[in-house]
Every structure is written in C-alpha cells, then in structure tokens.
Design an enzyme around this catalytic site. Sequence first.
Site, PDB file in Angstrom:
ATOM      1  NE  ARG A  22      -3.781  -1.989   2.162  1.00  0.00           N
ATOM      2  CZ  ARG A  22      -4.695  -2.321   3.030  1.00  0.00           C
ATOM      3  NH1 ARG A  22      -5.000  -1.493   4.005  1.00  0.00           N
ATOM      4  NH2 ARG A  22      -5.324  -3.466   2.940  1.00  0.00           N
ATOM      5  CE  LYS A 126      -5.673  -8.889  -0.218  1.00  0.00           C
ATOM      6  NZ  LYS A 126      -6.467  -9.335   0.927  1.00  0.00           N
ATOM      7  CG  ASP A 280     -10.929  -4.520   0.552  1.00  0.00           C
ATOM      8  OD1 ASP A 280     -11.388  -3.928   1.540  1.00  0.00           O
ATOM      9  OD2 ASP A 280     -10.076  -5.425   0.635  1.00  0.00           O
ATOM     10  CG  ASP A 282     -11.627  -6.893   3.408  1.00  0.00           C
ATOM     11  OD1 ASP A 282     -11.961  -5.721   3.662  1.00  0.00           O
ATOM     12  OD2 ASP A 282     -10.436  -7.244   3.260  1.00  0.00           O
ATOM     13  CD  GLU A 364      -7.603  -9.468  11.292  1.00  0.00           C
ATOM     14  OE1 GLU A 364      -6.480  -9.279  11.761  1.00  0.00           O
ATOM     15  OE2 GLU A 364      -7.914  -9.137  10.133  1.00  0.00           O
ATOM     16  CD  GLU A 365      -8.704  -4.741  16.148  1.00  0.00           C
ATOM     17  OE1 GLU A 365      -9.382  -3.698  16.256  1.00  0.00           O
ATOM     18  OE2 GLU A 365      -7.796  -4.897  15.321  1.00  0.00           O
ATOM     19  CB  SER A 366      -9.434  -4.362  12.313  1.00  0.00           C
ATOM     20  OG  SER A 366      -9.147  -5.643  11.772  1.00  0.00           O
ATOM     21  NE  ARG A 497      -4.106  -0.699  13.365  1.00  0.00           N
ATOM     22  CZ  ARG A 497      -4.549   0.264  12.558  1.00  0.00           C
ATOM     23  NH1 ARG A 497      -5.150   1.324  13.060  1.00  0.00           N
ATOM     24  NH2 ARG A 497      -4.381   0.185  11.253  1.00  0.00           N
TER      25      ARG A 497
HETATM   26  C1  VG1 Z   1      -5.374  -3.489   9.730  1.00  0.00           C
HETATM   27  C2  VG1 Z   1      -6.133  -4.267  10.782  1.00  0.00           C
HETATM   28  C3  VG1 Z   1      -6.008  -5.761  10.525  1.00  0.00           C
HETATM   29  C4  VG1 Z   1      -6.502  -6.069   9.108  1.00  0.00           C
HETATM   30  C5  VG1 Z   1      -5.740  -5.221   8.102  1.00  0.00           C
HETATM   31  C6  VG1 Z   1      -6.252  -5.388   6.701  1.00  0.00           C
HETATM   32  O1  VG1 Z   1      -3.998  -3.816   9.806  1.00  0.00           O
HETATM   33  O2  VG1 Z   1      -5.674  -3.955  12.063  1.00  0.00           O
HETATM   34  O3  VG1 Z   1      -6.747  -6.461  11.489  1.00  0.00           O
HETATM   35  O4  VG1 Z   1      -6.315  -7.427   8.806  1.00  0.00           O
HETATM   36  O5  VG1 Z   1      -5.861  -3.837   8.442  1.00  0.00           O
HETATM   37  O6  VG1 Z   1      -7.617  -5.056   6.620  1.00  0.00           O
HETATM   38  P1  VG1 Z   1      -2.924  -2.906  10.561  1.00  0.00           P
HETATM   39  O7  VG1 Z   1      -1.605  -3.579  10.323  1.00  0.00           O
HETATM   40  O8  VG1 Z   1      -3.040  -1.547   9.964  1.00  0.00           O
HETATM   41  O9  VG1 Z   1      -3.332  -2.900  11.990  1.00  0.00           O
HETATM   42  V1  VG1 Z   1      -8.210  -4.424   5.191  1.00  0.00           V
HETATM   43  O10 VG1 Z   1      -9.844  -4.433   5.289  1.00  0.00           O
HETATM   44  O11 VG1 Z   1      -7.445  -2.899   5.281  1.00  0.00           O
HETATM   45  O12 VG1 Z   1      -7.524  -5.306   3.992  1.00  0.00           O
HETATM   46 CO    CO Z   2     -10.681  -4.209   3.528  1.00  0.00          CO
END
Ligand code: VG1
Ligand code: CO
Length: 544
Positions: A22, A126, A280, A282, A364-366, A497
Amino acid sequence: MQINTIQTQAYSDQKPGTSGLRKKVKVFQQDHYLENFVQSIFSSLEESDNKSLVIGGDGRYFNREATQIIVKIAVANGFTDFIIGQDGLLSTPAVSHLIRKYKTLGGLILSASHNPGGPDEDFGIKYNISSGGPAPEQYTDDFFAYSQTISSYQIAELDDIDLNTLGEQTIGNINIRIIDPVDDYAELMASLFDFDLLKSVISTGKLSLRFDAMHAITGPYASRILEDILGAPKGSVINAIPLEDFGGHHPDPNLAHAKELAELMFSADATDFAAASDGDGDRNMILGNNIFVTPSDSLAIIAANAQLAPGYAAGISGVARSMPTSQAVDRVAKAMNLPCFETPTGWKFFGNLLDADKITLCGEESFGTGSSHVREKDGLWAVLFWLNILAKKAQPVSQIVHEHWAKYGRDIYCRHDYEAVDTEIANAIMDHLRSQLSALAGQSFASYTVDYADEFSYTDPIDNSVSEQQGIRIGFTDGSRIIFRLSGTGTVGATLRIYLEKYEADATKHAQDPQDALAELIELAEQFCQVKQRTGRVEPTVIT
Ligand code: VG1
Ligand code: CO
C-alpha cells in the site's frame, strides 16, 4: 504477439505489509513502480501449469490503469486465462471465491481497503494464492526480495482490453473473460443462508435495514442481494455507487467514519438493523436500534448462533481470532467445547487453519469476520449472517447482545489509534515498551496486577512457520489486557494502535460506556507507552 523486455531500476520500499503493498497513488505512478512489483510477484511464483488469474479491484483511482498494466505483464509472463470483473471491479471476498471456484493459480486484488482513494490518496495491490487466501509471508518475503534486485520486466504489446463488455475476448491463445462482479458471489451467499426466510422478513418490512456501502465496492453487491434479491425497499442501501475517491471519505466502517449511519441508529428513525462495509468489501460494522456491536462481540455471537444459518447447521470445527481481538469468542468456544486459536493480526494467518479445517469461523477486532466459505474476511457475509440470526430468533439486536453478555460475561473493548506519528517516535515508543516487559509481571498498578508482559510470537500449528514481533501484550490477573502494535497498512508515518479490554461478569454493569469502564486501563496504557507525552497529542486520532 510482441513481448518487450523493459530495463528498470529497483525500488527499495516494496515490502508488503499486513495486507499487500500500500502506497500513495503518486508512488505507484512512478516510472515502472507498479510494473516492478507485478513482475516481482510473477517471478517469485513457482513454475505451474496453471496459467489462469483473477483480477479485480475496489474501483478506486488507478484501478483501471493498473488492471491494463497487470494483464499485459501477466501475458508476457505466460498467463493465458483471465477472469476479470466488469469495469475492473471485484470485492476482496469475491476474488477469493472466484479463485477457488474456477481453480485459478491465484488472483490480484487492487485495493488499499479502508484507506482513502483519489489521485493524492492511497492505492494497493495484493496477491492471493490458489486457496483464495492472501499470500502468506513466505511469498511476500520472496516478492520483496525480488523487487530489491529487479533489473527488467516483461510486458506484452497488446491493445487495452475492453473491461466494460461482459463475455469472452480472445487474442491469439489468450482468453479473457469479463464477468459480472456479483453473480458468483450472490450464488455463494444463497447457498449459505436461508434466503427464503430472509426475503419473508425483509421484503415485508418485518425487519428494516440500512446498509452504507460508503461509495465503495459493496454498493453493487449489497444493492443486488439486499434490495433486488431479498426485497429490501429501494434506498435501503445508501452511498451505493462506487466512486474513485469514495466521495472524499475514508471507506472505513467504524463509528468515526460511518458517523451518519451510527447517528441514525441512535435516533428515533433507527431501523432494526444497519451495517457498513469498507473500500474492498471485506470489513463489516454491525449496528442495531440503539446499539453498536463490537467486531469482537459480533464474532462471538455469530459463533454461538452459527447453527441458525443453513450453511453452518451441521456445526463448526473451531474458531480463531487475531491476538488483539477480545477474548469474547474464547468463552463461546470453551462453552461449546471447540478449539480456539489466537493468531497475529492479518487474514493471511487464518489460511492454514481454514485449509486444515481446524476452524470454520474467524475474526479480527478491526471489523473483519469470515469463515471457510472463502479465504478472506467478508463484509456482506457477516451482514447476511446477522440477518439470518435476527430472522430466526425474531429478537432485536440489543436483546441478542445483552442476553449473550448475560450468559458469557462482557469483554468491554475499545481501540485507540494514533495516526501519522513520526516513525522515529513510534519506534522509540515500541522500544520503550519492550524495555519494560521483563520487570512488569507481578507489579500492581491501581486496581490491576500484571500477570504477564511479552511480545507476541506465533508458531503456525500447521506449517510451524514462526512470526515474531506481532504486538506487545500486557495481561492482568483479572483477564484484562492492553496491547500495543504498529499498523502495517498505513501510508503516512506510523500508526500506533492501543487495544484495551476488560472482562465484566456482572450483568448489572453491562450497560457501561466502554470509555468509562476502560478509563483506568486507558491511563495505564499512557503510563506504559507515553504516546501523548512523546507526541504532544492530547487524544487518539480515532477511537473504535
Ligand atoms: C489493519 C487491521 C487488521 C486487518 C488489516 C487489513 O492492519 O488492524 O486487522 O487485517 O488492516 O484489513 P494494521 O496492520 O493496519 O493494523 V483491510 O480491510 O485494510 O484489507
Ligand atoms: Co478491507
């Protein structure tokens, strides 16, 4: 067909993060930048007779141009069969499904997910492997290594392909199939959930809903499935047209970025159910009338009620959550006598467990929830799962959540993000945290006593691969936790975070506001990491 070899120079910064590479669009638009990375992927893959690929993206700025470039490089590298979403559009879970259904070698997803889009914003790419899942670290390490020494790439001299017209295009021995992005995915969803039941409650207004597609990829998917197939009134899906810049917003389904939807659900006009998804497609955010369901609770509630959906009625094999995700699902697994796994952040770590059928559900919490139906998290799948549970139980969201807490206790949870922190300061914060770890166990802070303090390292139970430095955890004797990690998806500076979690068994305390219930832990987190002190910030950039 003419294949050209183009001389290039390596870029040093093509290391994939939590979910692909990214960068700012402007970085991707540098000479040969995208080409280098795509060639690095193809050159790193093992030789295979399978010459087919799925390609699609979330419609953000640069999606179309990138699609054309990728096809030409793929052709030059021997690929002959392509499945591409119309207009270059496919959601991440849809790509995962198409790879599996049509048994392609893999797929390329063009997205920076929840990051904003547009000429001055983010783009991403990706690679997903033949299981449909994100390339594991062994792959991404190879892509990165190749990208650091690349000196040339191969590209076919082809006219741009027509991305708009559905159907097959043949150029010599090359076969390109432009497909409707939604058809296969909608069929998969109909096989997992009780669409007749859903239609009977949604089309009759017994269950009212609102879905915010945030001008991102789930617009077409949600319009088709929720409105056309299940009969929700037109307009139930808002911001349904994918835009290259997502209307100038972050396509990130949380209380901060999907604010309007959250406000609606806490107003007199609230529908029975509301949800949003990300760039996207998900991620998912689940809301009920006057309630927000944290993603960690959502996973636990789906696991506890999985048998209500036809695709899961036969039972689930196990569950998994990323390390910072709350322990709510662990309690359900324990009660159901199911295995429960704790993995590092990022969907790629669930792949082996899903392939080996050690787990059926994970999250995931996200705002990510998913199952073995694909190898990505899946926003609309989670929405349909909730709708199926609501239709079967005929109860409001808040009742389902409160009854769940009454049975299992509540894992009160929130995440504080400090975005765009100077990278050096962020690294110093992590080092400072590391330096304290060995002395913390046994120490008391206010009403908490540290049980353990460590840096999470994961050994994959299937292939024994080890992933280190996956977040700093401080666990307390009452089960509460504070976790610190740096984001691997940001494109500006570093994002710290801080994940905060506290277990509350007492049902009379379940209605608390998480910021109040977690106030002491929030203060302790600052004491440990000094983010405010070191950056001069007074509050987090985003609280979710
Ligand atoms: C974040 C989230 C993680 C998730 C990733 C991709 O990563 O915390 O849980 O799998 O985004 O999600 P990071 O490394 O920024 O904490 V997505 O929907 O952006 O592909
Ligand atoms: Co996404």
